[in-house]
Design a protein around this motif. Structure first.
Motif, PDB file in Angstrom:
ATOM      1  N   SER A 210     -60.843 -35.991 -22.774  1.00 27.36           N
ATOM      2  CA  SER A 210     -62.274 -35.735 -22.656  1.00 27.36           C
ATOM      3  C   SER A 210     -63.005 -36.295 -23.877  1.00 27.36           C
ATOM      4  N   GLY A 211     -64.066 -37.066 -23.620  1.00 26.70           N
ATOM      5  CA  GLY A 211     -64.855 -37.626 -24.706  1.00 26.70           C
ATOM      6  C   GLY A 211     -64.383 -38.965 -25.220  1.00 26.70           C
ATOM      7  N   SER A 212     -63.248 -39.476 -24.714  1.00 26.44           N
ATOM      8  CA  SER A 212     -62.749 -40.782 -25.151  1.00 26.44           C
ATOM      9  C   SER A 212     -63.672 -41.897 -24.679  1.00 26.44           C
ATOM     10  N   ASP A 215     -63.485 -42.149 -20.998  1.00 27.86           N
ATOM     11  CA  ASP A 215     -64.216 -41.056 -20.345  1.00 27.86           C
ATOM     12  C   ASP A 215     -65.722 -41.309 -20.396  1.00 27.86           C
ATOM     13  N   GLN A 216     -66.212 -41.790 -21.533  1.00 22.63           N
ATOM     14  CA  GLN A 216     -67.638 -42.068 -21.683  1.00 22.63           C
ATOM     15  C   GLN A 216     -68.108 -43.147 -20.709  1.00 22.63           C
ATOM     16  N   GLN A 219     -67.044 -41.499 -16.551  1.00 21.03           N
ATOM     17  CA  GLN A 219     -67.642 -40.255 -16.055  1.00 21.03           C
ATOM     18  C   GLN A 219     -69.049 -40.455 -15.472  1.00 21.03           C
ATOM     19  N   ARG A 225     -61.784 -38.108 -12.560  1.00 19.59           N
ATOM     20  CA  ARG A 225     -60.887 -37.939 -13.704  1.00 19.59           C
ATOM     21  C   ARG A 225     -59.756 -37.000 -13.319  1.00 19.59           C
ATOM     22  N   GLU A 227     -56.275 -34.938 -14.625  1.00 20.62           N
ATOM     23  CA  GLU A 227     -55.506 -34.445 -15.770  1.00 20.62           C
ATOM     24  C   GLU A 227     -54.155 -35.154 -15.795  1.00 20.62           C
ATOM     25  N   ASN A 234     -52.233 -31.183 -23.297  1.00 20.86           N
ATOM     26  CA  ASN A 234     -52.265 -32.498 -23.920  1.00 20.86           C
ATOM     27  C   ASN A 234     -51.205 -32.506 -25.007  1.00 20.86           C
TER      28      ASN A 234
END
Length: 602
Positions: A210-212, A215-216, A219, A225, A227, A234
């Protein structure tokens, strides 16, 4: 699994005894249980070797990376549930494409680097994906790789690009927060779907943190996405995601592989874990004696596992200046290319991965044993490849434990990535083109030596002089371009394979890596940058690197060179004018002339 050791000198048994004396397996399970029960704050790197080598910490623990082992322990009770989950999820992916586009799933493009990709390449090479959608591994930002993949898909389908894309599932995978390569490729593919006015959301999914960066990008586009781990945690590094995460299981499920058997086989009995640690002890003892070039010999059925095995060892254990381990992939065995066993400069040992009944491999190892080389023979049973993969993970951990080395981090890969980001904002390509330290050959091949003094004479002579005075103990020949799908790239690979034999193996009696970049930056560059001892030759075709689409790819080429130079490693660059037959003939001639100019090592 059975392991036989020959010429085990110095004797490795005392190293193996450490695992039982210290209760390592019980300690691993206790550590993992404590992390789950009490949180990462309960793990203290200053008080526990196991914490120091298997977690990310600076100085407090930020990630427990023992999922590489823990997932296999969970498989003892979760194999049926995990298998059914993955079967249902991949069936849903197929159904979404069928319902949206009215067509079946025929193609799979897997966009990832290093550990996010190498297991898929291995499965392809071992024939595990033959019954599923055709799987393409997109592990480069070279536009030629994606173009060649799309061309092959159109040829196989006999359909237009638009209709072919409808039948394609695109998966982006990145285990790092800053991995940008999958973003580049997903952006290109998403643009294709938009241009053809195809509803893309059923055709794209991604696996990342999340936030990579990935992902940016994905998303906001509404891509699904997933898991990565079936336990929702993780706890794995990229190269450790196979064989038991969704990133490794999805392609197998789409190809109809028996997941119950696959997952269950990864839960190794203690005798197999002991065997893995006995191999680790042998490798450690040989490495301490200066024999750290592990020449890998494989039965045909598992020959496709070579690069994955190489990555697991080298990216995990290549970060020490003092001691390293090089996995050498070369075939056939030629005793004339090796130093004699009693030569003090002899730095090889041999590891044979044999399927039971492989008489040809037995004969090869027998010749090596008779000659006096250290040899380990691992005989596999009929279990799925997942058992071998988990065995190698245990061997890598075992070697990390004996060497007190963190086996889950990858500082040299992060160095190259950070340099790439900086060079993207500079005229680095123009500076390289204007470098005065260049020697041309046939006006088609240019040797550039910005981090050493350029010797006088012709370009091949200069290259030979650099090699002759080099203290390196192995070589690297890496082409920054596609060598898997593109016809011209395959031709480059053939030239580099010949150069490897002529220049390094015959004349230098040294191992040599031949691969493509930047994939190798995420595969075994940790060893090349971290441990050193390599003479690196990186190759790029200038004419194929001038488009706007090629900016990131050519920057990765320059960043690789800079990362090596910053660490004091020997590196030279070769620029091809283009990938025409004339240029490749000139490159072939360049290496032949360099080989003639090199003195033969005895």
């Amino acid at each position: 699994m059975r392991l036989a050791l020959y010429h085990d000198t110095p004797v490795s048994e005392p190293r193996f005894d450490v695992f039982h004396a210290k209760g390592v397996l019980a300690g691993l399970k206790a550590l993992d249980a404590r992390a789950k029960r009490k949180g990462l704050e309960s793990l203290d790197p200053t008080r526990s070797l196991l914490v120091r080598i298997g977690t990310e910490h600076n100085p407090a623990v930020t990630k427990n990376s023992y999922g590489v082992l823990n997932l296999s322990w969970q498989a003892a009770t979760e194999s049926a549930a995990w298998a059914e989950t993955v079967r249902l999820e991949t069936a849903t992916l197929r159904e979404a494409i069928q319902q949206t586009h009215g067509v079946p799933l025929k193609f799979l493009i897997w966009a990832g680097m290093g550990g996010s990709a190498e297991d898929k390449s291995m499965y392809n090479a071992c024939g595990l994906l033959n019954r599923g959608p055709k799987c393409y591994v997109l592990d480069s930002t070279d536009p030629a790789k994606l173009a060649a993949i799309l061309a092959d898909m159109r040829k196989r389908s006999g359909l237009s690009e638009r209709e072919t894309l409808k039948r394609t599932l695109v998966v982006g995978m990145a285990m790092g927060m800053t991995s940008y390569e999958p973003v580049v490729n997903l952006e290109r593919l998403a643009a294709l779907y938009a241009r053809h006015k195809i509803e893309a959301r059923p055709n794209f999914l991604y696996m990342t943190l999340s936030g990579s960066l990935l992902d940016q990008f994905a998303q906001p586009k509404g891509f699904k996405r997933i898991e990565l781990q079936l336990d929702g945690r993780n706890s794995t590094a990229g190269r450790h995601t196979g064989p038991l995460t969704r990133g490794s299981l999805y392609p197998l499920a789409l190809a109809g592989v028996d997941l119950d058997e696959w997952i269950s086989a990864a839960n190794l009995p203690e005798e197999d874990i002991d065997t893995a640690w006995r191999l680790a002890a042998f490798l450690d003892a040989q490495g301490a004696a200066g024999r750290d070039k592990v020449t890998l010999l494989c039965s045909k059925e598992v020959s496709g596992a070579g690069v994955w095995t190489k990555q697991d060892f080298e990216e995990s254990l290549g970060k020490s200046e003092e001691i390293g381990i090089k996995i050498v992939l070369e075939s056939p065995v030629r005793l004339t290319n090796y130093r004699a066993p009693k030569d003090p400069r002899q730095d090889r040992l041999f590891l044979a991965i044999a399927r039971k009944g492989d008489k040809a491999l037995v004969e090869k190892t027998a010749a090596l044993r008779r000659a006096g080389y250290p040899v380990a023979v691992l005989t596999l049973d009929e279990r799925p490849l997942s058992a071998y993969m988990q065995f190698i993970h245990y061997a890598v951990f075992g070697l990390g434990y004996l060497r007190q080395m963190n086996f889950v981090t990858q500082p040299s890969v992060e160095l190259y990535k950070s340099i790439t980001s900086k060079l993207m904002k500079s005229p680095a390509w123009e500076r390289a083109a204007a470098s005065p330290n260049r020697a041309a050959w046939r006006n088609l091949v240019t040797l550039r030596v910005d981090h050493h003094e350029l010797p006088s004479g012709s370009a091949p002579s200069a290259y030979a002089q650099l090699l002759a005075k080099s203290p390196s103990c192995y070589g690297e020949l890496t082409f920054f371009g596609d060598t898997r799908y593109d016809v011209r790239g395959k031709a480059v690979r053939a030239v580099l394979d010949r150069a490897a034999e002529l220049v390094f193996r015959k004349k230098r009696k040294q191992p040599v890596d031949v691969y493509e970049g930047p994939a190798m930056n995420h595969s075994y560059h940790e060893m090349i940058i971290g441990h050193g001892g390599c003479f690196s030759t990186i190759v790029i075709a200038d004419a194929n690197s001038t488009s706007d689409d090629s900016v990131y790819h050519r920057t990765q080429f320059l960043a690789t060179e800079e990362a090596l130079a910053q660490r004091g490693r020997e590196v030279v660059a070769i620029h091809l004018k283009d990938l025409s037959e004339r240029s490749l003939d000139a490159l072939d001639e360049f290496f032949r002339e360099a080989a003639r100019a090199l003195p033969r090592v005895h």
